[in-house]
Design a protein around this motif. Structure first.
Motif, PDB file in Angstrom:
ATOM      1  N   ALA A  93      46.448  37.916  47.687  1.00 59.91           N
ATOM      2  CA  ALA A  93      45.528  37.155  48.536  1.00 59.91           C
ATOM      3  C   ALA A  93      44.525  38.087  49.204  1.00 59.91           C
ATOM      4  CB  ALA A  93      46.304  36.354  49.575  1.00 59.91           C
ATOM      5  N   PHE A  94      45.004  39.213  49.696  1.00 58.56           N
ATOM      6  CA  PHE A  94      44.115  40.215  50.293  1.00 58.56           C
ATOM      7  C   PHE A  94      43.074  40.678  49.269  1.00 58.56           C
ATOM      8  CE2 PHE A  94      43.012  44.686  50.879  1.00 58.56           C
ATOM      9  CZ  PHE A  94      42.495  44.676  52.168  1.00 58.56           C
ATOM     10  N   GLY A  95      43.524  40.948  48.071  1.00 59.01           N
ATOM     11  CA  GLY A  95      42.611  41.402  47.023  1.00 59.01           C
ATOM     12  C   GLY A  95      41.542  40.385  46.689  1.00 59.01           C
ATOM     13  N   TYR A  96      41.925  39.115  46.616  1.00 56.93           N
ATOM     14  CA  TYR A  96      40.946  38.069  46.308  1.00 56.93           C
ATOM     15  C   TYR A  96      39.958  37.872  47.455  1.00 56.93           C
ATOM     16  CZ  TYR A  96      44.179  36.974  42.537  1.00 56.93           C
ATOM     17  OH  TYR A  96      44.988  37.064  41.434  1.00 56.93           O
ATOM     18  N   VAL A  97      40.483  37.824  48.696  1.00 59.10           N
ATOM     19  CA  VAL A  97      39.640  37.523  49.860  1.00 59.10           C
ATOM     20  C   VAL A  97      38.763  38.715  50.256  1.00 59.10           C
ATOM     21  CG1 VAL A  97      39.698  36.981  52.339  1.00 59.10           C
ATOM     22  CG2 VAL A  97      41.171  35.748  50.759  1.00 59.10           C
ATOM     23  N   VAL A  98      39.307  39.920  50.210  1.00 60.89           N
ATOM     24  CA  VAL A  98      38.586  41.089  50.715  1.00 60.89           C
ATOM     25  C   VAL A  98      37.844  41.852  49.617  1.00 60.89           C
ATOM     26  CG1 VAL A  98      38.894  43.299  51.928  1.00 60.89           C
ATOM     27  CG2 VAL A  98      40.187  41.297  52.649  1.00 60.89           C
ATOM     28  N   LEU A  99      38.368  41.821  48.410  1.00 60.33           N
ATOM     29  CA  LEU A  99      37.757  42.629  47.350  1.00 60.33           C
ATOM     30  C   LEU A  99      37.044  41.793  46.281  1.00 60.33           C
ATOM     31  CD1 LEU A  99      40.723  45.147  46.951  1.00 60.33           C
ATOM     32  CD2 LEU A  99      38.604  45.487  48.233  1.00 60.33           C
ATOM     33  N   ALA A 100      37.767  40.955  45.573  1.00 63.20           N
ATOM     34  CA  ALA A 100      37.219  40.268  44.401  1.00 63.20           C
ATOM     35  C   ALA A 100      36.079  39.307  44.748  1.00 63.20           C
ATOM     36  CB  ALA A 100      38.329  39.522  43.662  1.00 63.20           C
ATOM     37  N   ILE A 101      36.341  38.349  45.610  1.00 62.31           N
ATOM     38  CA  ILE A 101      35.327  37.330  45.911  1.00 62.31           C
ATOM     39  C   ILE A 101      34.092  37.941  46.582  1.00 62.31           C
ATOM     40  CG2 ILE A 101      34.843  35.207  47.203  1.00 62.31           C
ATOM     41  CD1 ILE A 101      37.812  34.400  46.596  1.00 62.31           C
ATOM     42  N   PRO A 102      34.251  38.784  47.603  1.00 56.16           N
ATOM     43  CA  PRO A 102      33.043  39.378  48.203  1.00 56.16           C
ATOM     44  C   PRO A 102      32.253  40.274  47.242  1.00 56.16           C
ATOM     45  CG  PRO A 102      34.887  39.591  49.703  1.00 56.16           C
ATOM     46  CD  PRO A 102      35.450  39.100  48.399  1.00 56.16           C
ATOM     47  N   SER A 103      32.942  41.046  46.416  1.00 55.28           N
ATOM     48  CA  SER A 103      32.204  41.935  45.502  1.00 55.28           C
ATOM     49  C   SER A 103      31.465  41.118  44.442  1.00 55.28           C
ATOM     50  CB  SER A 103      33.131  42.960  44.858  1.00 55.28           C
ATOM     51  OG  SER A 103      34.096  42.345  44.040  1.00 55.28           O
ATOM     52  N   MET A 104      32.077  40.053  43.951  1.00 57.25           N
ATOM     53  CA  MET A 104      31.387  39.205  42.971  1.00 57.25           C
ATOM     54  C   MET A 104      30.227  38.453  43.629  1.00 57.25           C
ATOM     55  SD  MET A 104      32.571  39.652  39.996  1.00 57.25           S
ATOM     56  CE  MET A 104      32.744  41.362  40.462  1.00 57.25           C
ATOM     57  N   ALA A 105      30.412  38.019  44.873  1.00 56.53           N
ATOM     58  CA  ALA A 105      29.325  37.338  45.590  1.00 56.53           C
ATOM     59  C   ALA A 105      28.161  38.309  45.827  1.00 56.53           C
ATOM     60  CB  ALA A 105      29.826  36.766  46.911  1.00 56.53           C
ATOM     61  N   ALA A 106      28.467  39.548  46.191  1.00 52.66           N
ATOM     62  CA  ALA A 106      27.419  40.551  46.403  1.00 52.66           C
ATOM     63  C   ALA A 106      26.690  40.860  45.099  1.00 52.66           C
ATOM     64  CB  ALA A 106      28.017  41.824  46.993  1.00 52.66           C
ATOM     65  N   LEU A 107      27.440  41.031  44.018  1.00 52.33           N
ATOM     66  CA  LEU A 107      26.819  41.300  42.720  1.00 52.33           C
ATOM     67  C   LEU A 107      25.931  40.128  42.304  1.00 52.33           C
ATOM     68  CD1 LEU A 107      26.585  43.209  40.294  1.00 52.33           C
ATOM     69  CD2 LEU A 107      28.588  42.063  39.318  1.00 52.33           C
ATOM     70  N   LEU A 108      26.408  38.928  42.512  1.00 51.46           N
ATOM     71  CA  LEU A 108      25.623  37.731  42.197  1.00 51.46           C
ATOM     72  C   LEU A 108      24.338  37.697  43.027  1.00 51.46           C
ATOM     73  CD1 LEU A 108      25.503  35.009  40.661  1.00 51.46           C
ATOM     74  CD2 LEU A 108      26.790  34.009  42.548  1.00 51.46           C
ATOM     75  N   TYR A 109      24.464  37.952  44.304  1.00 51.48           N
ATOM     76  CA  TYR A 109      23.311  37.925  45.212  1.00 51.48           C
ATOM     77  C   TYR A 109      22.269  38.972  44.815  1.00 51.48           C
ATOM     78  CZ  TYR A 109      20.561  38.392  49.463  1.00 51.48           C
ATOM     79  OH  TYR A 109      19.520  38.470  50.351  1.00 51.48           O
TER      80      TYR A 109
ATOM     81  N   ILE B  58      35.449  31.708  40.565  1.00 48.61           N
ATOM     82  CA  ILE B  58      36.228  30.482  40.317  1.00 48.61           C
ATOM     83  C   ILE B  58      37.695  30.826  40.109  1.00 48.61           C
ATOM     84  CG2 ILE B  58      36.657  28.672  38.592  1.00 48.61           C
ATOM     85  CD1 ILE B  58      33.568  28.507  38.275  1.00 48.61           C
ATOM     86  N   GLN B  59      37.962  31.822  39.280  1.00 50.89           N
ATOM     87  CA  GLN B  59      39.358  32.162  38.998  1.00 50.89           C
ATOM     88  C   GLN B  59      40.019  32.821  40.193  1.00 50.89           C
ATOM     89  OE1 GLN B  59      40.793  30.953  36.252  1.00 50.89           O
ATOM     90  NE2 GLN B  59      42.620  31.462  37.426  1.00 50.89           N
ATOM     91  N   SER B  60      39.271  33.605  40.951  1.00 53.93           N
ATOM     92  CA  SER B  60      39.835  34.213  42.158  1.00 53.93           C
ATOM     93  C   SER B  60      40.233  33.145  43.171  1.00 53.93           C
ATOM     94  CB  SER B  60      38.827  35.184  42.789  1.00 53.93           C
ATOM     95  OG  SER B  60      38.613  36.286  41.951  1.00 53.93           O
ATOM     96  N   VAL B  61      39.412  32.118  43.309  1.00 49.74           N
ATOM     97  CA  VAL B  61      39.736  31.016  44.222  1.00 49.74           C
ATOM     98  C   VAL B  61      40.992  30.295  43.730  1.00 49.74           C
ATOM     99  CG1 VAL B  61      38.958  28.766  45.080  1.00 49.74           C
ATOM    100  CG2 VAL B  61      37.402  30.723  45.113  1.00 49.74           C
ATOM    101  N   ALA B  62      41.085  30.052  42.429  1.00 50.58           N
ATOM    102  CA  ALA B  62      42.278  29.391  41.879  1.00 50.58           C
ATOM    103  C   ALA B  62      43.529  30.228  42.138  1.00 50.58           C
ATOM    104  CB  ALA B  62      42.102  29.143  40.380  1.00 50.58           C
ATOM    105  N   CYS B  63      43.427  31.514  41.896  1.00 46.77           N
ATOM    106  CA  CYS B  63      44.577  32.398  42.133  1.00 46.77           C
ATOM    107  C   CYS B  63      44.912  32.471  43.621  1.00 46.77           C
ATOM    108  CB  CYS B  63      44.283  33.793  41.582  1.00 46.77           C
ATOM    109  SG  CYS B  63      44.207  33.876  39.781  1.00 46.77           S
ATOM    110  N   LEU B  64      43.890  32.517  44.460  1.00 47.91           N
ATOM    111  CA  LEU B  64      44.107  32.547  45.905  1.00 47.91           C
ATOM    112  C   LEU B  64      44.826  31.280  46.373  1.00 47.91           C
ATOM    113  CD1 LEU B  64      43.688  33.824  48.693  1.00 47.91           C
ATOM    114  CD2 LEU B  64      41.421  32.752  48.741  1.00 47.91           C
ATOM    115  N   LEU B  65      44.419  30.136  45.862  1.00 47.05           N
ATOM    116  CA  LEU B  65      45.091  28.881  46.221  1.00 47.05           C
ATOM    117  C   LEU B  65      46.568  28.935  45.853  1.00 47.05           C
ATOM    118  CD1 LEU B  65      42.387  26.264  45.165  1.00 47.05           C
ATOM    119  CD2 LEU B  65      43.055  26.912  47.499  1.00 47.05           C
TER     120      LEU B  65
END
Length: 173
Positions: A92-108, A149-156
């Motif tokens: 959960a830490f990895g998805y919330v702190v690393l995966a989702i923010p880094s993908m959002a930053a790369l997307l942005y 999408i997959q990080s959110v699914a795994c986080l859930l």
């Protein structure tokens, strides 16, 4: 939460089942390139680049599926011996702190370049190549979105596990 995670999983499952055929096509195309070059003395930059395009699409679009099936490389010095709850906290830490923010930053940060490339239909990498660099660049936001999408699914799923909703647990990981 579990049903939402399962629905999100289906996006990457479908994508993975589709792009896995790119690997076979890539091998066949590379074989054709070699055969044409060394047997018939014919070379095509576009044919060579098609292998590159398939390779890029396979890995960029297949990353979410790889996360779905837990196929990413994991350095698990402490993780392997941890309890399920501890693993869920780490994940959960990895998805919330690393995966989702880094993908959002790369997307942005890549979005303006991708939009610019698509709007001008950016051409070939090499003279005589495939006139679709815009396609390669469009794989970057697709990669980010599929991993989010997959990080959110795994986080859930980790949240379900941490809450102790064992009856809700299941589905693909």
């Amino acid at each position: 939460m579990q049903r939402l995670a399962d629905a999100l999983d289906q996006i990457n499952h479908w994508t993975g089942m589709t792009v896995r055929w790119f690997a076979l096509l890539m091998v066949l195309l590379q074989f054709t390139v070699v055969l044409l070059r060394y047997v018939f003395g014919f070379s095509s930059i576009a044919l060579n680049e098609s292998v590159l395009y398939l390779h890029a699409a396979l890995f960029m679009l297949g990353a979410g599926y790889t996360l779905l099936v837990d196929g990413h490389v994991r350095v698990d010095i402490f993780y392997a011996a941890a309890t399920d709850k501890t693993k869920a906290r780490i994940d959960a830490f990895g998805y919330v702190v690393l995966a989702i923010p880094s993908m959002a930053a790369l997307l942005y940060w890549t979005w303006p370049s991708v939009i610019n490339s698509i709007s001008m239909m950016e051409g070939a990498i090499s003279v005589g190549g495939i006139p679709a660099v815009w396609f390669l660049k469009s794989l970057i936001p697709a990669f980010c979105i599929l991993l989010i999408i997959q990080s959110v699914a795994c986080l859930l799923r980790q949240v379900v596990l941490l809450r102790g909703d064992v009856e809700d647990q299941g589905g693909a990981k």
